[in-house]
Motif scaffolding. Structure first.
Motif, PDB file in Angstrom:
ATOM      1  N   LEU A 273       0.833  -1.201   0.000  1.00  0.00           N
ATOM      2  CA  LEU A 273       0.000   0.000   0.000  1.00  0.00           C
ATOM      3  C   LEU A 273       0.868   1.252   0.000  1.00  0.00           C
ATOM      4  O   LEU A 273       0.625   2.195  -0.768  1.00  0.00           O
ATOM      5  N   TYR A 288      -5.338  10.044  -0.018  1.00  0.00           N
ATOM      6  CA  TYR A 288      -5.344   8.585   0.134  1.00  0.00           C
ATOM      7  C   TYR A 288      -4.794   8.190   1.500  1.00  0.00           C
ATOM      8  O   TYR A 288      -5.385   7.403   2.228  1.00  0.00           O
ATOM      9  N   GLY A 290      -4.550   9.960   4.135  1.00  0.00           N
ATOM     10  CA  GLY A 290      -5.463  10.422   5.179  1.00  0.00           C
ATOM     11  C   GLY A 290      -6.585   9.444   5.441  1.00  0.00           C
ATOM     12  O   GLY A 290      -6.887   9.135   6.589  1.00  0.00           O
ATOM     13  N   PHE A 291      -7.168   8.897   4.375  1.00  0.00           N
ATOM     14  CA  PHE A 291      -8.251   7.924   4.517  1.00  0.00           C
ATOM     15  C   PHE A 291      -7.815   6.760   5.398  1.00  0.00           C
ATOM     16  O   PHE A 291      -8.541   6.319   6.282  1.00  0.00           O
ATOM     17  N   PHE A 292      -6.620   6.254   5.124  1.00  0.00           N
ATOM     18  CA  PHE A 292      -6.173   5.080   5.872  1.00  0.00           C
ATOM     19  C   PHE A 292      -5.781   5.450   7.299  1.00  0.00           C
ATOM     20  O   PHE A 292      -6.034   4.697   8.232  1.00  0.00           O
ATOM     21  N   VAL A 293      -5.159   6.628   7.455  1.00  0.00           N
ATOM     22  CA  VAL A 293      -4.699   7.009   8.787  1.00  0.00           C
ATOM     23  C   VAL A 293      -5.885   7.237   9.722  1.00  0.00           C
ATOM     24  O   VAL A 293      -5.829   6.903  10.904  1.00  0.00           O
ATOM     25  N   ILE A 294      -6.972   7.772   9.166  1.00  0.00           N
ATOM     26  CA  ILE A 294      -8.156   8.023  10.001  1.00  0.00           C
ATOM     27  C   ILE A 294      -8.608   6.742  10.701  1.00  0.00           C
ATOM     28  O   ILE A 294      -8.992   6.765  11.862  1.00  0.00           O
ATOM     29  N   THR A 295      -8.491   5.614  10.000  1.00  0.00           N
ATOM     30  CA  THR A 295      -8.979   4.371  10.601  1.00  0.00           C
ATOM     31  C   THR A 295      -8.172   3.989  11.845  1.00  0.00           C
ATOM     32  O   THR A 295      -8.653   3.224  12.674  1.00  0.00           O
ATOM     33  N   ILE A 296      -6.944   4.523  11.962  1.00  0.00           N
ATOM     34  CA  ILE A 296      -6.174   4.241  13.188  1.00  0.00           C
ATOM     35  C   ILE A 296      -6.805   4.957  14.373  1.00  0.00           C
ATOM     36  O   ILE A 296      -6.791   4.465  15.503  1.00  0.00           O
ATOM     37  N   ALA A 297      -7.372   6.148  14.099  1.00  0.00           N
ATOM     38  CA  ALA A 297      -7.904   6.953  15.193  1.00  0.00           C
ATOM     39  C   ALA A 297      -9.194   6.373  15.761  1.00  0.00           C
ATOM     40  O   ALA A 297      -9.536   6.640  16.895  1.00  0.00           O
ATOM     41  N   VAL A 298      -9.910   5.587  14.974  1.00  0.00           N
ATOM     42  CA  VAL A 298     -11.145   5.001  15.487  1.00  0.00           C
ATOM     43  C   VAL A 298     -10.769   3.874  16.448  1.00  0.00           C
ATOM     44  O   VAL A 298      -9.982   3.004  16.094  1.00  0.00           O
ATOM     45  N   TRP A 351      -7.329  -5.679   7.657  1.00  0.00           N
ATOM     46  CA  TRP A 351      -8.071  -4.419   7.560  1.00  0.00           C
ATOM     47  C   TRP A 351      -7.709  -3.493   8.720  1.00  0.00           C
ATOM     48  O   TRP A 351      -7.579  -2.285   8.557  1.00  0.00           O
ATOM     49  N   ILE A 354      -3.218  -2.950   8.427  1.00  0.00           N
ATOM     50  CA  ILE A 354      -2.483  -2.432   7.275  1.00  0.00           C
ATOM     51  C   ILE A 354      -2.222  -0.918   7.349  1.00  0.00           C
ATOM     52  O   ILE A 354      -1.104  -0.487   7.088  1.00  0.00           O
ATOM     53  N   TYR A 356      -1.643   0.956   9.826  1.00  0.00           N
ATOM     54  CA  TYR A 356      -0.563   1.194  10.777  1.00  0.00           C
ATOM     55  C   TYR A 356       0.789   0.833  10.161  1.00  0.00           C
ATOM     56  O   TYR A 356       1.737   1.612  10.221  1.00  0.00           O
ATOM     57  N   LEU A 359       1.904   3.295   7.581  1.00  0.00           N
ATOM     58  CA  LEU A 359       2.529   4.485   8.151  1.00  0.00           C
ATOM     59  C   LEU A 359       4.000   4.248   8.441  1.00  0.00           C
ATOM     60  O   LEU A 359       4.856   5.067   8.118  1.00  0.00           O
TER      61      LEU A 359
END
Lengths: 491, 311
Positions: A273, A288, A290-298, A351, A354, A356, A359
């Motif tokens: 990725l 792009y 940002g989309f993936f990094v946001i999922t770390i914050a949830v 899911w 990845i 993390y 990054l």
């Protein structure tokens, strides 16, 4: 070739012998240290003057006598506190520590009706005895350490005054706390936290592995006691009713398989990725990423709970949609059928994991020298070959420690398994409540605080074994990486 | 002449075809990335949209992917605050504003404590040289290998012994649980301190500064990224944990965090009727952390990258 292998074995065995020798040396030096300690103590008493000798009885006297009132006061307070503690609580717990209590509390019988009431006679609490008995032993050790320290301090003061050397006064002590001894100031609070929050609980749990503490031996209705290695025997027992042996080894096997699969898939996935996002010519890189990094914050428990509901067999979103589109007739048992469930937890873990690893790897990927890729391109290597010949080896070299921590983390990956499948599906070849996707850690949870089993004794044995597995892997990897580094030094 | 021009045409053709390959491969990459981004975001999008759902409020997943009716009922219910507002006693244990406040309080306190202790430990291990340094660091490494919640039962009993498992004291207990082990997470921060040139310390020492002054006036001002990283991860921990809070609060929601309540909403007996409320709660937990995260992403990335390489 054969010669090569031969030298390697010789090297290995040499290394092994050296390792054994190191262990031997450390043992010898340990006992030497203890010997020196007693010799030093004896000399202090033998050559000490009356002030130093009085410090044997009154802690801190040697400090008071030589102009260190603050130190002296602290030592004296420690001694008073220790004596009071031992008299009022410590001695009780210590005296009971060997048996973990013999005095069972019983319901008070009402003299008129002859029926048991809610009140109980005072009795021993095995759990408290184990916990505070252990803590008392640690406190005694700390006290002995401080006792010897003040004795040495007194003797040093005596020697210094005999040779007319300066003795650190209170002002100097306080100044040192911010300078020479600043580490002690800094580490005081964190160490207290580690001792209370980690060390004492850990010692307690290790001790429980040698008792018969479970739901049938709960206070106040019952007491528990020491049973030696029985719990270990029970866990490794392969025959007999409820023998845990085969269950344990099956779960251990799946735990290791899971750790390897989940580590490799998220690592490679994250790297691919990162490569895709960072490729020249790709637009909206930031969006792009940002989309993936946001999922770390949830919070993980939110996303995992949601996904587990999506894939539930009855009324799950996925099954419902597939049925309404006419793709399936019967509900698919996503998380309830052994092989599918195992596949799904690895997939869902990708899911989760990845973003993390994306990054972490993307920063390092950009550091790979561009020349390597250019020369590969000139030699006609395609993207796949470049990945396996250049990117992967480079990344493995740089992120070795990260991979190890990920591997250990996955052995203990409680959240993913617990929230997705809860360890299920259960199976007839596993002793309940163990299930086919259970890791050792979720099994531990389910048989202790998680359900109605309350099998703390087995739980803590499992915990100790998980620790041993983790320690063995860490040790092996660290030794080998350092060996690799040393070998490279010679090239 | 002819040969040369033919060669030129050939080259041009090859160049063109290479360009075409490049464009197709870039398009493919864009498509893959978009599909992946959609897969990653979709579940959250679904949860967010369905928090406003007005139809089929008693089943979690209606047949339509998009809600047919919209309503703010669930939001109003979650922010009603006063449990008496709920006519139905199925919902009377829900007090989301209070859970949110609890979590915020716990997160702030443990964030401050954890950051201070982590920075102190890291500085001591990175810059000070004392006899027990190496053994202590090794001990922490070994302690870290024991499964985290193995000690839970013991921690629970310790807290009980100090009477911290009752009433509002549970909040103090949770703060303790989340920040007690702070000293063990020194790796990333120590790695950062190691990269600050030692020459600065020595210069300050020559000017008469003591260790404390070096720490506060030289090292800390230079360590903004790592302070932010440490504080951010510490702040996020109470929002993410659900095991400790479950054990310590044991069924009492008044002093628990949001994760305790959200979990209870999805238990079998609540699941169908509470799913939309869960969607609201999940959105409300995700939003503040995501916003915080987006602003501080730079520091977070720097922290995790640095930590992973040094090990």
């Amino acid at each position: 070739m054969t010669e090569n292998i031969g030298t390697k074995t010789v090297k290995r065995s040499n290394r092994f012998v050296r390792w054994l020798a190191q262990i031997g040396d450390s043992f010898v030096s340990f006992f030497k240290k203890i010997g020196n300690f007693f010799v030093g103590l004896w000399q202090t008493v033998r050559y000490g003057n009356w002030k130093t000798r009085l410090s044997l009885l009154i802690m801190g006297f040697g400090c008071f006598a030589y102009g260190q009132p603050l130190r002296g006061a602290l030592y004296l307070l420690l001694e008073i506190g220790f004596v009071l503690f031992m008299v009022f609580t410590g001695s009780y717990y210590l005296s009971k520590f060997g048996t973990l209590g013999t005095n069972l509390s019983e319901p008070v019988i009402d003299p008129i009706t002859g029926l048991p009431t809610n009140e109980r006679t005072p009795g021993d609490d095995s759990l408290a005895i184990l916990l505070f008995g252990g803590a008392t032993i640690m406190i005694i050790l700390v006290f002995v350490f401080m006792y010897v320290k003040q004795l040495k301090n007194a003797y040093e003061n005596q020697t210094r005054s005999e040779f007319n050397m300066p003795i650190a006064n209170t002002k100097k002590d306080l100044r040192n706390m911010l300078d020479k001894n600043f580490h002690a100031t800094l580490l005081a609070l964190p160490t207290a936290g580690i001792v209370v929050g980690t060390v004492i609980p850990l010692v307690f749990m290790i001790l429980i592995a040698f008792t018969n503490y479970d739901n049938e031996h709960l206070t106040p209705n019952n007491l528990f006691t020491w049973v030696g290695l029985d719990n270990f025997k029970h866990l490794f027992d392969m025959q007999g009713d409820n023998a845990l042996g085969s269950t344990f080894f099956k779960l251990l096997g799946w735990t290791l398989l899971w750790a390897v699969l989940s580590t490799v898939t998220t690592y490679i996935g994250g790297m691919v990725l990162a490569i895709l996002i960072n490729k020249k010519g790709v637009r909206f890189k930031k969006i792009y990423r940002g989309f993936f990094v946001i999922t770390i914050a949830v919070p993980q428990f939110v996303s995992l709970l949601v996904v587990s509901k999506f894939f539930s067999t009855e009324n799950g979103l996925v099954n419902q949609l597939l049925t309404s589109w006419g793709w399936i007739d019967n509900n698919i048992r996503w998380l309830e059928e052994t092989n599918l469930a195992r596949f799904m937890v690895v997939l869902i873990n990708m899911w989760i994991g990845i973003p993390y690893s994306m990054l972490i790897t993307s920063g390092i990927l950009m550091n790979i020298p561009e020349e390597l890729y250019e020369s590969a391109r000139i030699d006609g290597a395609g993207p796949v070959k470049t990945f396996f010949k250049i990117t992967l080896p480079y990344m493995l070299f740089v992120t070795g420690p990260y991979l190890l921590t990920q591997f250990i983390g996955n052995i203990n990956n409680f959240n993913v398994i617990f929230l997705l499948t809860g360890g299920g599906p259960t199976s007839s070849d596993l002793v309940a409540p163990a299930g086919k996707t259970d890791l050792l850690i979720t099994w531990l949870y389910n048989i202790t605080v998680g359900g109605s089993y309350g099998d703390y004794k087995t739980g803590s044995v499992i915990g100790i074994l998980v620790f041993i597995v983790c320690a063995v892997f860490s040790l092996a990897v660290y030794r080998n990486t350092s060996a690799v580094k040393n070998e490279e030094d010679f090239q | 002449m002819r040969n040369a021009s033919a060669l030129g045409i050939k080259k041009q053709k090859r160049y063109r075809s290479m360009k075409a390959v490049k464009i197709t491969s870039l398009t493919v990459i864009h498509i893959i990335l978009t599909v992946m981004a959609v897969i990653w975001i979709l579940p959250f999008g679904y949860v967010f949209i369905h928090s406003f759902r007005g139809n089929d409020i008693t089943i979690p997943f209606p047949d339509q992917i998009f809600p047919t009716e919209f309503s703010l009922d669930a939001w109003a219910k979650m922010f009603g605050g006063n449990p008496a507002n709920y006519a139905d006693n199925k919902f009377d244990w829900i007090n989301f504003p209070r859970w949110f406040g609890n979590t915020l309080l716990i997160a702030c306190c443990s964030c401050v404590l954890t950051t201070l202790m982590t920075l102190a430990t890291s500085y001591a291990f990175s810059r000070m040289r004392f006899r027990m340094r190496q053994p202590y660091m090794k001990l922490i490494l070994i302690l870290g290998m024991f499964p985290g919640f193995l000690g839970m039962i013991a921690i629970y009993n310790i807290l009980r012994a100090f009477g911290l498992n009752e009433g509002p004291l549970k909040i103090i207990a949770l703060i303790f649980v989340y920040s007690a082990g702070a000293g063990m997470g020194y790796y990333v921060c120590k790695g950062f301190f190691d990269t600050i040139p030692k020459g600065l310390d020595e210069a300050a020492k020559l000017d008469g500064a003591n260790q404390a002054q070096i720490f506060f006036k030289i090292t800390l001002p230079l360590s903004k990224p790592i302070i932010v990283y440490t504080a951010l991860t510490a702040f996020m921990a109470p929002w993410m944990d659900f095991i400790f809070v479950k054990l310590i609060c044991s069924g009492n929601f008044d002093y628990g965090t949001v994760s305790l309540g959200l979990q209870a909403m999805l238990e079998t007996e609540n699941y169908n009727s509470h799913w939309i409320l869960f969607c609201v709660g999940a959105t409300m937990v995700a939003i503040p952390i995501t916003i915080l995260f987006m602003f501080l992403q730079k520091y977070y990335v720097a922290g995790v990258t640095g930590g992973s390489v040094k090990g």
